[in-house]
Motif scaffolding. Structure first.
Motif, short mmCIF file in Angstrom:
data_model
loop_
_atom_site.label_atom_id
_atom_site.label_comp_id
_atom_site.label_asym_id
_atom_site.label_seq_id
_atom_site.Cartn_x
_atom_site.Cartn_y
_atom_site.Cartn_z
N UNK A 1 -24.44 1.56 -23.90
CA UNK A 1 -24.20 2.61 -22.91
C UNK A 1 -25.33 3.63 -22.84
N UNK A 2 -25.96 3.92 -23.97
CA UNK A 2 -26.99 4.96 -23.99
C UNK A 2 -28.20 4.61 -23.13
N UNK A 3 -28.35 3.33 -22.80
CA UNK A 3 -29.51 2.90 -22.02
C UNK A 3 -29.27 2.95 -20.52
N UNK A 4 -28.03 3.18 -20.11
CA UNK A 4 -27.73 3.17 -18.67
C UNK A 4 -28.52 4.21 -17.89
N UNK A 5 -28.64 5.47 -18.35
CA UNK A 5 -29.43 6.44 -17.57
C UNK A 5 -30.87 6.01 -17.34
N UNK A 6 -31.48 5.33 -18.30
CA UNK A 6 -32.89 4.94 -18.17
C UNK A 6 -33.06 3.64 -17.40
N UNK A 7 -32.18 2.65 -17.64
CA UNK A 7 -32.38 1.32 -17.06
C UNK A 7 -31.36 0.95 -15.99
N UNK A 8 -30.31 1.78 -15.85
CA UNK A 8 -29.29 1.47 -14.85
C UNK A 8 -28.34 0.36 -15.29
N UNK A 9 -28.44 -0.05 -16.53
CA UNK A 9 -27.60 -1.14 -17.07
C UNK A 9 -27.57 -1.01 -18.59
N UNK A 10 -26.46 -1.43 -19.23
CA UNK A 10 -26.45 -1.45 -20.69
C UNK A 10 -27.18 -2.66 -21.27
N UNK A 11 -27.61 -3.56 -20.39
CA UNK A 11 -28.27 -4.79 -20.84
C UNK A 11 -29.61 -4.95 -20.11
N UNK B 1 -19.74 -4.24 -15.74
CA UNK B 1 -18.97 -5.34 -16.29
C UNK B 1 -19.39 -5.61 -17.73
N UNK B 2 -18.63 -6.41 -18.41
CA UNK B 2 -18.86 -6.69 -19.82
C UNK B 2 -20.26 -7.24 -20.08
N UNK B 3 -20.92 -6.66 -21.07
CA UNK B 3 -22.22 -7.18 -21.50
C UNK B 3 -22.05 -8.61 -22.01
N UNK B 4 -20.94 -8.87 -22.71
CA UNK B 4 -20.72 -10.21 -23.24
C UNK B 4 -20.61 -11.24 -22.14
N UNK B 5 -19.85 -10.93 -21.10
CA UNK B 5 -19.72 -11.87 -19.97
C UNK B 5 -21.08 -12.10 -19.32
N UNK B 6 -21.84 -11.04 -19.16
CA UNK B 6 -23.17 -11.17 -18.54
C UNK B 6 -24.08 -12.05 -19.40
N UNK B 7 -24.08 -11.83 -20.71
CA UNK B 7 -24.89 -12.65 -21.61
C UNK B 7 -24.51 -14.13 -21.49
N UNK B 8 -23.22 -14.41 -21.49
CA UNK B 8 -22.76 -15.80 -21.44
C UNK B 8 -23.20 -16.47 -20.15
#
Length: 334
Positions: free
Chosen positions: A41-51, A79-86
């Protein structure tokens, strides 16, 4: 042999349990070069995404990752980072072993089964939309290709681990086309493995039978949504999510992770049980062919649990996250 592995600490309690697992794995004598990449979550402001894309790039480059939990907003947001990774990495097989461990009080003994869950389609894939203002629709997709692939994975895992039975879990009595196709594919693949017993079970009956007699089951193979639910049920049989490791495996890459959440309210308190992360690390070492190191860690974990002196609060003790890691390392070095 040196292995380069992506380490994703995650957020919440992730960094603490990731550090504990890293220390234990390093103490096993395995030669691993860790490439640490941040996500959450902390990366969302910089990258617009947690992943951010660099996380996916690292996993593709190294082909193996150990990942801590990452917070997923409920009901909205990303959406879930896990779902996106998969989906991004085509990690089509989710593997969740559930095994009774000494010193952990549960209602059951002699549980030793593996849940193999299709990871890329079904309702859990999240293909949904609003229908006007007062309805929403989610689309369940089951394909022959994915169903045969996950069934074959389950049978191959059973052979590799010396297991005797595969149970396909479904709701084909009602969802005759989607779950019917999944069951048809499982039956077809089963004919290729005459050395392994095959059966099928309706998902609601499966849940009842797991609660009644989990020792009767060996490998379960399920579509995505049922697999998500049943794998947590199986974790409950052996002590809960704190001792539940997991893996997401594809043809090219594999990501290993504990299945519990990020528990942000406990972050930084050095109190969370690191076993699920450490057991996931053991699965990773087995995947890398480092069976000796994996066994060394596992035996040390069992010794700590039997001794009962360095347990976290959820296991009835008062040890911290780092204390439990220290105890496991000490057993390896004894």
């Amino acid at each position: 042999m040196a292995h380069k592995v992506t380490l994703i600490p995650g957020d919440g309690v992730g960094p603490e349990i990731a550090q504990a697992a890293r220390r234990v794995i390093d103490a096993s004598g395995t030669n691993i070069e860790w490439e640490v990449v941040e996500a959450g979550e902390a990366l969302i402001p910089q990258y617009g995404t947690p992943l951010p894309g660099y996380v996916l790039d690292s996993i593709r480059r190294n082909r193996v990752a150990l990942k801590g939990p990452i917070t997923t907003p409920v009901g909205g947001g990303f959406r879930s980072v896990n779902v996106t990774l998969r989906q991004e990495l085509n990690l089509y097989a989710n593997v969740r072993p559930a095994r009774t461990l000494p010193g952990i009080v549960t209602r059951y003994q002699n549980v030793d089964l593996v849940v193999v869950r299709e990871n890329t389609e079904d309702l859990y894939a999240g293909i949904e939309h609003r229908v006007g203002t007062d309805a929403a629709e989610s689309i369940k997709i089951i394909t022959r290709q994915a169903s045969e692939r996950i069934a074959r994975f389950a049978f191959e895992l059973a052979r590799k681990q010396g297991r005797k039975k595969v149970t396909a879990v479904h709701k084909a009595n009602i969802m005759k086309l989607t779950d019917g196709l999944f069951l048809e594919c499982a039956r077809k693949v089963a004919r290729e493995y005459p050395d392994i017993v095959f059966e099928d079970m309706i998902v609601d009956a499966m849940c009842m039978k797991l609660v009644q007699a989990p020792e009767n089951y060996d490998v379960l193979v399920l579509p995505n949504l049922y697999g998500d639910i049943v794998s947590d049920l199986c974790a409950g049989l052996v002590g809960g999510l704190g001792v539940a490791p997991g893996a997401n495996i594809g043809h090219e890459v594999a990501v290993f992770e504990p299945v519990h959440g990020s528990a942000p309210k406990h972050a930084g308190k050095n109190r969370i049980n690191p076993l699920a992360m450490i057991l996931s690390g053991i699965m990773m070492l087995q995947h890398l062919g480092e069976d000796e190191a994996a066994n060394r860690i596992y035996e040390a974990v069992l010794a700590v649990l039997r001794e009962g002196k360095a347990l976290t609060y959820d296991l009835g003790g008062s040890a911290g996250t780092s204390d439990m890691a220290d105890a496991i390392i000490s057993k390896m070095q004894a």
